[in-house]
Design a protein around this motif. Sequence first.
Motif: not given
Length: 388
Positions: A367-370, A118-131
């Motif tokens: 830690r939740n910077p976004m 389950v992802t939220r928008p800020y998590q998706e932003a980080w996951l995209n950067r990871l990918l």
Amino acid sequence: MPTITLRLELHKPTKVKQDMYERMTEVNTAFANWLLNHPELNQATSKRFKEFSSQRFPSAVVNQTIREVKSQKKNQKTKKFRTLWCCFNNQNVKVEKKGEFYTVSFPTLEKRIGVPVVTRPYQEAWLNRLLDGTVKQGAAKLYKKRKKWCLAVAITVEVQQREETKVMGIDLGLRYIAVASVGTKSLFFKGSQCAFIRRRYAALRRKLGKAKKLHMIRKIGRKESRWMKDVNHKISRQIVNFALANGVGVIRMEALTGIRKRAKSAKEAGRSLHSWAFHQLQTMIAYKAEMAGIRVEWVDPTYTSQTCKCGHREKGNRHGIHFQCKKCGYTIHADLNGAINIAKAISGFAAEPSALVTGAPPIGVHRNPMGRGDDTTLNLGVVRTRNG
């Protein structure tokens, strides 16, 4: 390089998978406690697990557990683990995107299968950067929180240090949760609104206590903790944005000592903020600043509230939130004076708090910077400009 931790909730794992995760945790905890008393712990390898049990268990988890046990026994003198969650290094956890969904895969007792999260928008932003490779993936931990299974993934970000030389000081207190000062500008976060809400929660707990509704008391406590964490997120985000807007390259904060002793009377507004999560607020400010390329330094807070800009130091200089120097007559808001002195580090520097040195935070300090709350304006913050 700063590290943040993403808490990814596994999307509706089947009963079979949940039971398997429970078994993995039980075996891992038992193995860790067995290892603690092993005479050859320092030379232990993944082969050591065969002495403990003949059952199949992922070697990736075994290796991480051995590292954790060695560290805990050496540094924390741990004698027993109540629960030791299964951990995986960056090579054994894979994050993928399939269509609109993100999946994570990690070693288990059975074959390795991608599990949707389950992802939220800020998590998706980080996951995209990871990918796309702009951030680096670190270790991960499989754990259970309130009947939900999650995977905490550490992500390391390379940040360029800002070249600005301005220094901002931050004073924390009870009547004013935080006061930040840089140059002639300051930012105030008054504590009365938060104190009122804390008193409301306290009154509700007393009422529930008389009715013997212990489950509801725990539920209210969790709700209050979430609210407090959200407020700290908003305050820390506004402080760091304030620093960026004013060209700050260094933020200085006090090494907290005796902050809860500052309230002299049970009647003052700060009474309801004695249990405020000040350390959590400092942690949030520190990592958000680090993510923005701002260096954080820690200052000895001794005499910062009693010292005038002329150098005169006297306890009688401060009366509540009012500061008036007994020698030169200089007047200013007491907490603002403290923030100015912290920026100057008049009492010298202190060691960085140990809880902030370790990079990725514990699960309880996500830690939740976004994340939620960061983009929402908080009514507590008031910017002031002073002359001289």
